[in-house]
Write an enzyme that holds these catalytic residues in place. Structure first.
Site, PDB file in Angstrom:
ATOM      1  N   HIS A  52       0.831  -1.203   0.000  1.00 49.10           N
ATOM      2  CA  HIS A  52       0.000   0.000   0.000  1.00 49.10           C
ATOM      3  C   HIS A  52       0.868   1.255   0.000  1.00 49.10           C
ATOM      4  O   HIS A  52       0.556   2.254  -0.662  1.00 49.10           O
ATOM      5  CB  HIS A  52      -0.912   0.025   1.228  1.00 49.10           C
ATOM      6  CG  HIS A  52      -1.855  -1.129   1.324  1.00 49.10           C
ATOM      7  ND1 HIS A  52      -1.688  -2.154   2.229  1.00 49.10           N
ATOM      8  CD2 HIS A  52      -2.974  -1.422   0.626  1.00 49.10           C
ATOM      9  CE1 HIS A  52      -2.666  -3.022   2.092  1.00 49.10           C
ATOM     10  NE2 HIS A  52      -3.467  -2.605   1.122  1.00 49.10           N
ATOM     11  N   GLN A  58     -18.123  -6.935  -0.764  1.00 48.97           N
ATOM     12  CA  GLN A  58     -17.327  -7.864  -1.564  1.00 48.97           C
ATOM     13  C   GLN A  58     -16.974  -9.152  -0.820  1.00 48.97           C
ATOM     14  O   GLN A  58     -16.186  -9.957  -1.316  1.00 48.97           O
ATOM     15  CB  GLN A  58     -16.069  -7.182  -2.091  1.00 48.97           C
ATOM     16  CG  GLN A  58     -15.076  -6.718  -1.060  1.00 48.97           C
ATOM     17  CD  GLN A  58     -14.090  -5.709  -1.619  1.00 48.97           C
ATOM     18  OE1 GLN A  58     -14.451  -4.594  -1.994  1.00 48.97           O
ATOM     19  NE2 GLN A  58     -12.830  -6.101  -1.709  1.00 48.97           N
ATOM     20  N   ASP A  70      -3.486  -7.585  -7.328  1.00 50.30           N
ATOM     21  CA  ASP A  70      -4.903  -7.829  -7.603  1.00 50.30           C
ATOM     22  C   ASP A  70      -5.150  -7.533  -9.082  1.00 50.30           C
ATOM     23  O   ASP A  70      -5.851  -6.581  -9.448  1.00 50.30           O
ATOM     24  CB  ASP A  70      -5.776  -6.947  -6.709  1.00 50.30           C
ATOM     25  CG  ASP A  70      -5.647  -7.317  -5.245  1.00 50.30           C
ATOM     26  OD1 ASP A  70      -6.008  -8.450  -4.890  1.00 50.30           O
ATOM     27  OD2 ASP A  70      -5.169  -6.486  -4.455  1.00 50.30           O
ATOM     28  N   LYS A 113       3.327  -9.240  -0.666  1.00 50.67           N
ATOM     29  CA  LYS A 113       2.748  -8.593   0.508  1.00 50.67           C
ATOM     30  C   LYS A 113       1.227  -8.688   0.446  1.00 50.67           C
ATOM     31  O   LYS A 113       0.614  -8.437  -0.578  1.00 50.67           O
ATOM     32  CB  LYS A 113       3.153  -7.122   0.552  1.00 50.67           C
ATOM     33  CG  LYS A 113       4.647  -6.880   0.725  1.00 50.67           C
ATOM     34  CD  LYS A 113       5.036  -6.900   2.182  1.00 50.67           C
ATOM     35  CE  LYS A 113       6.485  -6.461   2.356  1.00 50.67           C
ATOM     36  NZ  LYS A 113       6.904  -6.450   3.764  1.00 50.67           N
ATOM     37  N   SER A 114       0.628  -9.042   1.581  1.00 47.26           N
ATOM     38  CA  SER A 114      -0.830  -9.150   1.664  1.00 47.26           C
ATOM     39  C   SER A 114      -1.259  -9.023   3.115  1.00 47.26           C
ATOM     40  O   SER A 114      -0.580  -9.542   4.015  1.00 47.26           O
ATOM     41  CB  SER A 114      -1.311 -10.499   1.112  1.00 47.26           C
ATOM     42  OG  SER A 114      -2.691 -10.692   1.379  1.00 47.26           O
TER      43      SER A 114
END
Length: 284
Positions: A37, A61, A150, A184-185
């Protein structure tokens, strides 16, 4: 840096910036921010006079069986990261602010949303398109920034902007990885030590596929079979999908004769992780 809880607060601030002739970038997020981010915020700060970061776990979602309630949240940490990377405003609304009582309007899409993640998460992209279109209407940015991790989401949003004649530019930013390669997540926090080690099978498969393309392989089945075999060698891994698709349509292809995306979703234990590569990003 400010934190705004209401749509009106955001609109008033953006109106003030516009009166000064300033450009505005938007970084839509679901919070629990990490270096991935941060790279989007850095890009917006570089390209625009002011940057808005939305920090909103979008209930629309998530299906009833997914991790809405357990999805990690930490607004204090997020605020520190946004400020450190040059963000000017965080939009952190409650669900009731975004979806008032009686809310019944949605942004939906066909074709692009019917492959990859759309097959196992059928309501996901309707939720993404609806919330992102709302954010675009609220902020009215010059540019909006999304991560290439994504990848299907990025393609869907670009298509929505084109279809609906939205007046902004969509910027896709490269995947940010841990030192050992794991993308990264926010969901990486769900992994225990054994699962964290096992999760490396995703990035290893990505690098394997990239090497095959770099060496000239164009048969998609040959590439996918090698990648799948590597993932299947990890006992804790369970494949949702590993596919190669056309970058624009998200439909499967058999030969690398156009810009393509190789994308995967893999369960490590109970945690669903994604990773990918774009053929156009590979240095030959």
């Amino acid at each position: 840096m400010k934190i705004a809880k209401t749509i009106e607060e955001v609109r008033l601030q953006v109106k003030e910036w516009r009166a000064q002739g300033l450009t505005v970038g938007l970084v839509p997020t679901m919070g629990y921010l990490h270096e991935g981010h941060a790279s989007l915020i850095d890009a917006s700060h570089r390209d625009n006079d002011r940057t808005v970061v939305s920090d909103f776990v979008n209930p629309m979602q998530f299906s009833p069986s997914e991790d809405l309630e357990s999805y990690p949240r930490d607004i204090e940490h997020d605020a520190q990261l946004v400020e450190a990377h040059g963000g000017d405003l965080i939009f952190h609304p409650e669900p009731e602010e975004m979806y008032h009582k009686g809310f019944s309007s949605f942004v939906d899409m066909t074709v692009l949303t019917e492959e990859l993640c759309g097959l196992s998460r059928p309501i996901h992209f309707r939720g993404v398109c609806t919330v992102v279109s709302k954010l675009f209407n609220i902020v009215q940015p010059d540019r909006a920034y999304f991560g290439k991790k994504d990848a299907q989401q990025l393609a869907v949003i670009r298509h929505m902007v084109d279809d609906l004649n939205m007046n902004l530019e969509i910027i896709g930013c490269p995947i940010v990885r841990e030192a050992d390669g794991l993308a990264k997540s926010s969901r990486n926090t769900y992994l225990n030590d054994a699962e964290r080690k096992a999760a490396l099978v995703l990035s290893q498969a990505v690098f394997l596929g990239m090497d095959m393309v770099r060496q000239g392989e164009k048969n998609c089945d040959v590439i996918l079979n090698q990648m799948k075999a590597h993932i299947q060698s990890e006992p804790l891994a369970k494949m949702d999908y590993v596919k190669i698709v056309d970058c624009e349509t998200m439909q499967q292809i058999s030969v690398l004769d156009r810009p393509a995306l190789c994308a995967m979703a893999v369960y490590i234990g109970k945690t669903r992780l994604i990773d990918n590569f774009f053929t156009e990003d590979i240095e030959k």
